[in-house]
Each structure stands twice: as structure tokens, then as C-alpha cells.
Design a protein around this motif. Structure first.
Motif, PDB file in Angstrom:
ATOM      1  N   ASP A 127       0.826  -1.206   0.000  1.00  0.00           N
ATOM      2  CA  ASP A 127       0.000   0.000   0.000  1.00  0.00           C
ATOM      3  C   ASP A 127       0.860   1.254   0.000  1.00  0.00           C
ATOM      4  O   ASP A 127       0.572   2.222  -0.719  1.00  0.00           O
ATOM      5  CB  ASP A 127      -0.925  -0.029   1.222  1.00  0.00           C
ATOM      6  N   THR A 156      -8.893  -6.324  -1.718  1.00  0.00           N
ATOM      7  CA  THR A 156      -8.527  -5.541  -0.532  1.00  0.00           C
ATOM      8  C   THR A 156      -8.474  -4.062  -0.887  1.00  0.00           C
ATOM      9  O   THR A 156      -7.956  -3.672  -1.944  1.00  0.00           O
ATOM     10  CB  THR A 156      -7.151  -5.990   0.003  1.00  0.00           C
ATOM     11  N   GLY A 158      -6.923  -0.519   0.338  1.00  0.00           N
ATOM     12  CA  GLY A 158      -5.860   0.008   1.179  1.00  0.00           C
ATOM     13  C   GLY A 158      -6.285   1.246   1.943  1.00  0.00           C
ATOM     14  O   GLY A 158      -7.436   1.679   1.903  1.00  0.00           O
ATOM     15  N   ARG A 402      -7.827  -2.718   4.794  1.00  0.00           N
ATOM     16  CA  ARG A 402      -6.628  -2.626   5.636  1.00  0.00           C
ATOM     17  C   ARG A 402      -6.927  -1.840   6.904  1.00  0.00           C
ATOM     18  O   ARG A 402      -7.666  -0.860   6.890  1.00  0.00           O
ATOM     19  CB  ARG A 402      -5.495  -1.947   4.848  1.00  0.00           C
TER      20      ARG A 402
END
Length: 546
Positions: A127, A156, A158, A402
Motif C-alpha cells: 500500500d 482488498t 488500502g 486494511r
């Protein structure tokens, strides 16, 4: 006698001439002069521009950059993916007062990027890498990860503006549909933006929990942390609030410093508590509050929090240490389970955390020094603060996000907040200006000073500038202009000179002027009538003589 008749005729001529002169002075000079000198000063306002604002459709532009790291995908695959994304995100199917425009770019990753990514072993490192390489405001990066990547096993999001999506051998339509869903429901939240805009514009639609819980935009917020210790003679509590605020809240204050002001204060209250009597836990030694008890605990406690001498909304965050006769104290859900954080949130007000500190050992000297677990407390308060300020965004379970870490607010959450608050400010400004014009058009004798006209002009200009910046994708500048428009429109609307009660209704004006002008006007009108009649008679006599 002829001489007397001539003298009498001369007197009548003088009288009627004088009556005509007075009538001419009153009607031709006096009334216009009175009308002009009593005229209400009203500066010209852009009524047509304000009326057109309700029909304005606000377009906000978002940049999407898709970077492919999956080597099995060819340039033709990326071209097809670009077409699918543009079709899914096409703005011509959007209806309503606001709609997005997506600018999509799809490309292969550079060789250096591909080699760098293979060496990154954690999501944080990945990230941070793309944050330094690609990040910019209102531009979202969709990274198509290779199937054998050990870091990203599922889609996902970030902390910055990147989404990591395992591509592998998935078909293009599936990838395009997933990217579209993430944009619509998480990164942009189109439906939430439209609903919020319509609500602030005055539409009577049912509000959801998030909108009722969060605060509307204000240029500043006062945050008050309070430690409530009902028995300071027994417990000497150390809560290190200054250190905790510096460690946990300062990053958030810094992130929002360009948009809002957060004024943080703290205090300690002694010999007071939650006056609502808790229930006795018969199974376990302790006490508890049910959900229905919680609203009744706030009002008595709020009276002791002190006066709020500020124009900013106040957010209260309270650490409550139960007295020894109510220890331990827990908050229980409807199903009987204890709340893990032992806390609760009050919409648009703040939150309370109950801290069950250990009782003093027998025969110990009082008061006993104890310490609040500020890490646990501040984590709860930060979560509550995010909810109250509308930074909390729910995502589906199959989507990984995250952990936010020390920054408190993710960059894509800040983008979303700026976009939403900008549109809310614009809707509020438009509604305020239209209410103002309705008031001024309904009461014609309200004075409109130059400064009010200037504020209205500033508000209209701010709305147009914000619209222009939204269309070009500059949400930070658009937010700044919307903030100026909101401040100017409210300053104009709440100007003391525009109070309706300062002005007489039309019927009261007649009640004032008729007793003044009627005794004067009737004799003048009567004299004019006689003078005109006399002139007509003289003309008839002259015509017969000739």
C-alpha cells in the motif's frame, strides 16, 4: 350690480385658481415626492440565477486508473476491460440532481513496478509503495494482482486510494462487475450521496441511521473529554488525557485541519454520576444497564458538564467510573449479552465508556491511586468520533479493508467525506437562498442592504464555482467553495435587518396613513372638483356668448 358681480366673479376665479394650484402641487409634486422619500431601499438580487439553481444538475468527476500486474492478460484483454468498465460506469444512465462521471484508464504495469511488487511481503508495504507511486486526490487506483501473489489473497482496499484485486484467470466481466460494485458502494457511494443531497435540499424522505447519527457540516467542532469520578475520596484516578489525545487524536486533527477546526478540551467531575439506578445482576455479582435505560442516563449527567460558550457543536466523550456500590457495571444488549467495549453512542451528542476499575484492597489508605486504560478508551472514542463525523463506511464481508492504523481516517474515506459534505453544503445553500428570495418577494417593504446583496452574490458565485470544480474532479477546491457559499447564504438569511417583525403589514400601513391624509385630502379633492366644475361652466357660458 354689475360691479359687485364682477368683483364676486374675480374672487371665485382666484379661489378656484388657488385650489387648482394646491391640487397640482399635492398631486403632481407632493405625492411623487412623498412616494420617493418613503421608498424602501432594495438592492437588486440575482433572483433568476437563484431560481435556476434548483434545476442545476451537479456532476462530479472521478478518475479511475487500472494497472495490470497479471502477465497472462494481453493488451486486447485490457482494451476489452476498459470498454466494459466504461459501459458499466457510463453517466448517460444516471438520473437525478447529482450524477458521477468516471474517467477510466486501463494500462499494463511498468516492468519496474512488476519487479518491485514481487519483493513486497506485507500489505502495508504494498500500500505504501503505490501510495508513493500513483496517489493523488480523487484518483483511485485499481491494481490487478497476479494469481500467485502471496500478499493479496482476496480483494482488498488500502488506506490510501488503491484497491488490490486478484485477477488470475477470472473473466473480464466478473472483474469489471466487481470494480464497478466497489466504486458504487464503497469508494463513491452514489446512492448515499444522492439521498443526502435530496434530504438537505428539503426532500421529505425517511433518513437512515447513519444520517440521523452523524453531524451536519460545521466549520468547527468542540470536543470535550470528561472523567466522571463519583467517589474521589476512595479512588484517585489518573487518566493521562493530554498524552492520550496527542497520541490518538492529533493525527485526525492534522488530517482535517484544512477543512474543519477541532477544539479539544478535558475536565474531571467529582461526586456526581449516572443517576439512573442500574439493575442488580442476580446471577453474577454486579450491575447492568439495559438499552432502554441508556437515554435516561445522559440528561442528568449533561447538566453537570458545564456551559457551552461557543457557536460550534459540542461532542461529549465521557469516561465513567462506577461508584463502589454499583461495581462492576456493565451495558447489556437486548439478547442479554454484555457489550464488549462497555460503551454506548448517543447520536449527534457523543459517547460514554464505563470503566470498571478495581476496588481498593482491605485496610488500604484512601484514596487509592488507579489508572484508566486509555488505549482501550481512546480506541472506543475514535470509533465513536468516526461514526459521529460520518467517516465510517460499511463494506461487505467478502471485501477486506486494511486496518486504519495511526492515520485514523483513510484517504479514500476523506475523499468521500469531502464529496458528501460539499454536496450537502451546496444543497443547504440553495435551499437557504430560495427561502430568502421567497421571504423578500413575499414582503415587499423589507430593506435589502448592499451587504446582504453582496452575501447573496457571493453565495451564488460559490455554488457555481463549486459546481465547476466538481465537474473537473477537484473536490478539495469544490469543498472550499461550497463552504464559502454556505457561510454567505446563512449570513444573508439570518441578517437582523431581515426580521419580518420589523415591518408593518399592508393593512396596518393604511390604518396609519388614512387618519393622516384623509382630513387633508378630502378638502383638496373637494376644492379641485368645484374648480373643475367652475371651469366647465365658464367654458359653456363663453361658447353661448360666441
Amino acid at each position: 350690480m354689475p360691479g359687485e358681480e364682477a368683483s364676486e366673479e374675480k374672487d371665485k376665479s382666484i379661489q378656484h385658481t388657488a385650489a387648482l394650484s394646491f391640487g397640482f402641487i399635492c398631486l403632481i409634486i407632493g405625492i411623487p415626492l412623498w412616494w420617493k422619500t418613503t421608498e424602501v431601499y432594495r438592492v437588486n438580487l440575482p433572483y433568476s440565477d437563484i431560481a435556476d439553481l434548483s434545476n442545476t444538475k451537479f456532476q462530479f468527476t472521478i478518475d479511475i486508473d487500472v494497472v495490470n500486474l497479471e502477465k497472462s492478460w494481453t493488451d486486447k484483454d485490457l482494451t476489452d476491460l476498459s470498454k466494459l468498465l466504461k459501459a458499466n460506469l457510463a453517466d448517460d444512465r444516471k438520473v437525478g440532481a447529482i450524477f458521477p462521471k468516471y474517467r477510466v484508464a486501463v494500462r499494463q504495469a511498468a516492468e519496474k513496478q512488476s519487479s518491485d511488487v514481487t519483493s513486497l511481503k506485507t500489505l502495508a508495504a504494498l500500500d505504501d509503495y503505490f501510495h508513493g507511486e500513483e496517489s493523488s486526490v480523487n484518483k483511485y487506483l485499481i491494481v490487478l494482482m497476479p494469481v500467485n501473489n502471496a500478499v493479496v489473497k482476496q480483494t482488498t482496499i488500502g488506506n490510501y486510494r488503491a484497491v488490490y484485486l486478484p485477477a488470475g484467470k477470472r473473466d473480464l466481466k466478473t472483474v469489471s462487475a466487481e470494480v464497478t460494485e466497489i466504486l458504487h458502494s464503497v469508494l463513491v457511494r452514489e446512492d448515499a450521496l444522492l439521498k443526502s443531497f435530496q434530504n438537505f435540499l428539503g426532500a421529505r424522505e425517511p433518513k437512515d441511521k447513519a444520517s440521523m447519527r452523524s453531524l451536519s457540516y460545521h466549520q468547527g467542532y468542540d470536543i470535550l473529554f470528561t472523567l466522571v469520578n463519583p467517589q474521589p475520596d476512595i479512588l484517585d484516578i489518573d487518566w493521562s488525557i493530554k498524552v492520550a489525545v496527542e497520541a490518538y487524536l492529533s493525527p485526525m486533527v492534522k488530517q482535517l485541519s484544512d477543512y474543519i477546526n477541532l477544539d479539544i478540551k478535558s475536565q474531571m467531575l467529582f461526586f456526581t454520576g449516572l443517576r439512573r439506578k442500574p439493575h442488580k445482576d442476580k446471577k453474577n455479582s454486579g450491575f447492568y444497564y439495559e438499552e432502554t435505560d441508556l437515554p435516561h442516563t445522559i440528561n442528568p449527567l449533561e447538566a453537570n458538564l458545564g456551559s457551552h460558550a461557543s457557536n460550534n457543536p459540542m461532542l461529549n466523550f465521557i469516561v465513567y467510573v462506577p461508584s463502589r456500590d454499583q461495581h462492576p457495571l456493565h451495558i447489556v444488549l437486548k439478547n442479554g449479552e454484555k457489550v464488549k467495549t462497555n460503551s454506548f453512542l448517543s447520536p449527534q451528542w457523543g459517547g460514554i465508556v464505563v470503566q470498571n476499575l478495581p476496588s481498593p484492597p482491605p485496610n488500604s489508605s484512601l484514596p487509592v491511586r488507579v489508572t484508566v486504560d486509555m488505549k482501550t478508551v481512546m480506541e472506543v472514542f475514535l470509533t465513536q468520533l468516526r461514526l459521529l463525523m460520518d467517516f465510517n463506511i460499511q463494506v461487505k464481508k467478502d471485501l477486506q479493508v486494511r486496518e486504519v492504523g495511526n492515520d485514523v481516517i483513510r484517504e479514500w474515506e476523506l475523499d468521500n467525506w469531502l464529496r458528501k459534505k460539499c454536496l450537502e453544503n451546496l444543497a443547504t445553500s440553495i435551499s437557504t437562498l430560495q427561502s430568502l428570495t421567497a421571504l423578500l418577494e413575499g414582503i415587499s417593504n423589507i430593506v435589502i442592504q448592499d451587504d446582504i446583496g453582496q452575501q447573496v452574490e457571493n453565495a451564488v458565485t460559490g455554488i457555481k464555482e463549486a459546481h465547476r470544480h466538481l465537474s473537473s474532479g477537484q473536490i478539495a477546491r469544490a469543498f472550499t467553495q461550497s463552504r464559502k457559499a454556505l457561510a454567505s447564504s446563512e449570513k444573508a438569511f439570518f441578517d437582523p435587518s431581515l426580521l419580518e417583525l420589523l415591518y408593518f403589514p399592508e393593512d396596518q400601513k393604511f390604518a396609519i396613513y388614512i387618519p393622516l391624509f384623509l382630513p387633508i385630502g378630502l378638502p383638496i379633492l373637494g376644492s379641485l372638483f368645484k374648480a373643475i366644475k367652475w371651469i366647465k361652466t365658464k367654458r359653456k357660458q363663453k361658447a353661448k356668448t360666441e
